[in-house]
Motif scaffolding. Structure first.
Motif, PDB file in Angstrom:
ATOM      1  N   GLU A 134      75.986 -76.284  67.236  1.00 19.75           N
ATOM      2  CA  GLU A 134      74.555 -76.856  66.480  1.00 19.75           C
ATOM      3  C   GLU A 134      72.939 -76.289  67.405  1.00 19.75           C
ATOM      4  OE1 GLU A 134      76.335 -81.338  65.659  1.00 19.75           O
ATOM      5  OE2 GLU A 134      75.034 -80.698  67.151  1.00 19.75           O
ATOM      6  N   PRO A 135      72.100 -76.736  67.027  1.00 22.95           N
ATOM      7  CA  PRO A 135      71.001 -75.694  67.994  1.00 22.95           C
ATOM      8  C   PRO A 135      71.039 -76.450  68.920  1.00 22.95           C
ATOM      9  CG  PRO A 135      70.050 -76.280  64.995  1.00 22.95           C
ATOM     10  CD  PRO A 135      71.604 -77.549  65.535  1.00 22.95           C
ATOM     11  N   GLY A 136      70.789 -77.828  69.541  1.00 22.40           N
ATOM     12  CA  GLY A 136      70.793 -78.357  70.494  1.00 22.40           C
ATOM     13  C   GLY A 136      71.304 -77.545  71.284  1.00 22.40           C
ATOM     14  N   GLY A 137      73.002 -77.252  71.278  1.00 26.67           N
ATOM     15  CA  GLY A 137      74.302 -76.937  71.963  1.00 26.67           C
ATOM     16  C   GLY A 137      75.208 -76.827  71.350  1.00 26.67           C
ATOM     17  N   GLY A 138      76.104 -75.680  71.850  1.00 27.27           N
ATOM     18  CA  GLY A 138      76.858 -75.232  71.600  1.00 27.27           C
ATOM     19  C   GLY A 138      78.438 -75.159  72.086  1.00 27.27           C
TER      20      GLY A 138
ATOM     21  N   THR B 111      75.416 -83.667  64.328  1.00 24.54           N
ATOM     22  CA  THR B 111      74.982 -83.882  63.435  1.00 24.54           C
ATOM     23  C   THR B 111      76.411 -85.142  63.561  1.00 24.54           C
ATOM     24  OG1 THR B 111      75.422 -81.638  63.109  1.00 24.54           O
ATOM     25  CG2 THR B 111      76.325 -83.050  61.829  1.00 24.54           C
ATOM     26  N   SER B 112      75.816 -86.091  62.161  1.00 25.69           N
ATOM     27  CA  SER B 112      76.465 -87.303  61.947  1.00 25.69           C
ATOM     28  C   SER B 112      77.084 -87.249  60.892  1.00 25.69           C
ATOM     29  CB  SER B 112      75.441 -88.354  62.605  1.00 25.69           C
ATOM     30  OG  SER B 112      74.567 -88.324  61.737  1.00 25.69           O
ATOM     31  N   ALA B 113      78.229 -88.241  60.416  1.00 28.97           N
ATOM     32  CA  ALA B 113      78.592 -88.153  59.890  1.00 28.97           C
ATOM     33  C   ALA B 113      78.799 -90.328  58.976  1.00 28.97           C
ATOM     34  CB  ALA B 113      79.890 -87.946  59.429  1.00 28.97           C
ATOM     35  N   LYS B 114      78.376 -90.427  58.821  1.00 28.68           N
ATOM     36  CA  LYS B 114      77.884 -92.407  58.325  1.00 28.68           C
ATOM     37  C   LYS B 114      78.868 -92.861  56.973  1.00 28.68           C
ATOM     38  CE  LYS B 114      74.834 -92.723  62.378  1.00 28.68           C
ATOM     39  NZ  LYS B 114      75.217 -93.204  63.672  1.00 28.68           N
TER      40      LYS B 114
ATOM     41  N   SER C 173      71.852 -80.398  61.657  1.00 32.52           N
ATOM     42  CA  SER C 173      72.375 -79.071  61.409  1.00 32.52           C
ATOM     43  C   SER C 173      73.841 -78.098  62.415  1.00 32.52           C
ATOM     44  CB  SER C 173      71.541 -78.209  61.577  1.00 32.52           C
ATOM     45  OG  SER C 173      70.457 -78.618  62.523  1.00 32.52           O
ATOM     46  N   LYS C 174      74.286 -76.939  61.883  1.00 33.58           N
ATOM     47  CA  LYS C 174      74.544 -76.145  62.702  1.00 33.58           C
ATOM     48  C   LYS C 174      74.317 -74.931  62.617  1.00 33.58           C
ATOM     49  CE  LYS C 174      78.414 -79.232  63.184  1.00 33.58           C
ATOM     50  NZ  LYS C 174      78.950 -80.121  64.396  1.00 33.58           N
TER      51      LYS C 174
ATOM     52  N   THR D 258      71.969 -70.760  59.998  1.00 39.05           N
ATOM     53  CA  THR D 258      71.529 -72.690  60.518  1.00 39.05           C
ATOM     54  C   THR D 258      71.685 -72.644  59.082  1.00 39.05           C
ATOM     55  OG1 THR D 258      70.161 -71.357  62.460  1.00 39.05           O
ATOM     56  CG2 THR D 258      70.132 -73.456  61.058  1.00 39.05           C
ATOM     57  N   ILE D 259      72.954 -73.878  58.593  1.00 39.48           N
ATOM     58  CA  ILE D 259      72.883 -74.310  57.767  1.00 39.48           C
ATOM     59  C   ILE D 259      72.434 -75.901  57.698  1.00 39.48           C
ATOM     60  CG2 ILE D 259      75.014 -75.355  55.981  1.00 39.48           C
ATOM     61  CD1 ILE D 259      76.708 -73.385  57.026  1.00 39.48           C
TER      62      ILE D 259
END
Length: 393
Positions: free
Chosen positions: A143-147, A155-158, A169-170, A225-226
């Motif tokens: 992710e943009p904030g870490g790998g 990235t959340s799935a609710k 995002s990825k 980036t997605i």
């Protein structure tokens, strides 16, 4: 010391006691396909930044894409072992074009989680399309904030209705612009590794957008980036169990790192082959480069590192094939291999001089691609720390 003309890619590969005639036959088959269908087009594809879609079905027909996957799902069969995989990685690296091989084989990290944890319906829908070369599947972890710190992904799935809504995002996703599906790590639970799940996301679904990322190397493969903006994922697209995705991700990383180590070591062999051939023919100060002691020592040092790394690669491949998961050793192998690649790329460039700096040369491409190999799949720093923790430090 052997004559420089004898220091070839093949001669630089020490014999492995676990390889037999089937591996030699497979190597010959893969090399034939690569030399005919891929090598002549490398520079055109590098310039275009993409491989034409019609190449994928050709690779599938040659058995390259489907090796190791069951025939019932469109694969080339399971009569392949880990050493056949090593052969494949080495032959693809022999091109000296990481963008071509990464684009063509990205399913190698995107599809296995589906085959291991996906439902029967998912496997029968996805695998035949991927293994025939009709569609492409990528892996979305970073992710943009870490790998590398997967346990911190955001990235959340609710839950929503009978499915999930994904936001986040990825980034640095190989094949992100051209893939149909993304095997995606999402947070379905609380903080830490216990709240992570894997889901298959249709990248053509509403709410998905993609941004292409220009790169230093791997030009022939697209990277993106997605973004996910309220993307609905149906319940049947869950891979494995809810909140149990972390273990699958780590297991997938082990296979990826083994393959990357094989590639990196083979890239180093390419560098030695090119440097040795140049040293044999190039003259300076009235004699061949190969007749200068400093050049001979460079080539000897390169060979030393390659042979030591190959021995470690083969031994760990044998252990993994036997069912072990030597995490610490695999992490250190990845570091050993990428450091060997970097050393050989630098030394080869010094020997080749201006010739190695010109577009179209294998060493020029490899030199640009050192960093992605040293960072991708887990950076050298993360790998060392992982190994230390596995060792109990």
């Amino acid at each position: 010391m052997a004559k420089a003309r004898d220091i070839t890619f093949d001669r630089l590969r020490p014999p492995a006691p676990w390889m037999d005639e089937t591996h030699s036959i497979w190597r010959k088959s893969v090399r034939g396909f690569i030399d005919k269908e891929l090598v002549p087009n490398i520079e055109d594809w590098e310039t275009a930044g993409v491989i034409p879609r019609d190449v994928y079905p050709k690779a599938a027909e040659a058995g390259l894409i489907g090796m190791g996957y069951p025939e019932e799902y469109g694969g080339a069969g399971t009569d392949f072992d880990r050493f056949h995989g090593t052969v494949t990685s080495e032959e693809l690296a022999r091109m000296g074009a990481g963008g071509v091989s990464s684009a063509l084989m990205i399913h190698g990290i995107g599809l296995p989680p589906v085959m291991v944890g996906g439902s029967e319906e998912m496997k029968r829908e996805i695998a035949p399309q991927v293994l025939s070369g009709k569609k492409q599947i990528s892996l979305g972890i970073t992710e943009p904030g870490g790998g590398s710190d997967v346990a911190k992904l955001k990235t959340s799935a609710k839950p929503s209705g009978n499915g999930w809504v994904v936001n986040g995002s990825k980034t640095y996703i190989t094949g992100g612009c051209t893939s149909k599906w993304l095997t995606t790590a999402v947070r379905t639970g609380g903080e830490g590794m216990g709240g992570i799940s894997l889901m298959l996301i249709d990248l053509e679904a509403e709410g998905v957008s993609r941004t292409s990322l220009p790169k230093m190397g791997w030009w022939a493969s697209d990277t993106a980036t997605i973004h996910f903006d309220d993307v609905f994922v149906p319940p049947e697209n869950l891979i494995g169990e809810v909140d149990r995705g972390f273990v699958s991700i780590m297991a997938n990383f082990n296979g990826e790192r083994l393959g990357m180590a094989a590639q990196a070591t083979a890239y180093a062999r390419v560098c030695i082959e090119e440097a040795a051939a140049w040293a044999q023919q190039r003259e300076t100060f009235g004699k061949r480069l190969a007749d200068h002691q400093v050049i001979r020592h460079k080539i000897s040092s390169m060979c030393q590192r390659v042979w030591a790394t190959t021995a470690m690669l083969d031994q760990l491949t044998w252990r993994v094939q036997g069912g072990e998961q030597p995490v610490a050793e695999l992490a250190m192998l990845k570091v050993q291999a990428t450091e060997t690649m970097e050393f050989c790329a630098r030394e080869a460039m010094q020997i080749l001089g201006g010739a190695g700096f010109i577009r179209g040369h294998r060493v020029e491409r490899i030199y640009r691609e050192v960093r992605v190999m040293a960072i991708g799949g887990g950076s050298e720093e993360i790998m060392r720390d992982l190994a230390a923790r596995q060792l109990g430090l």
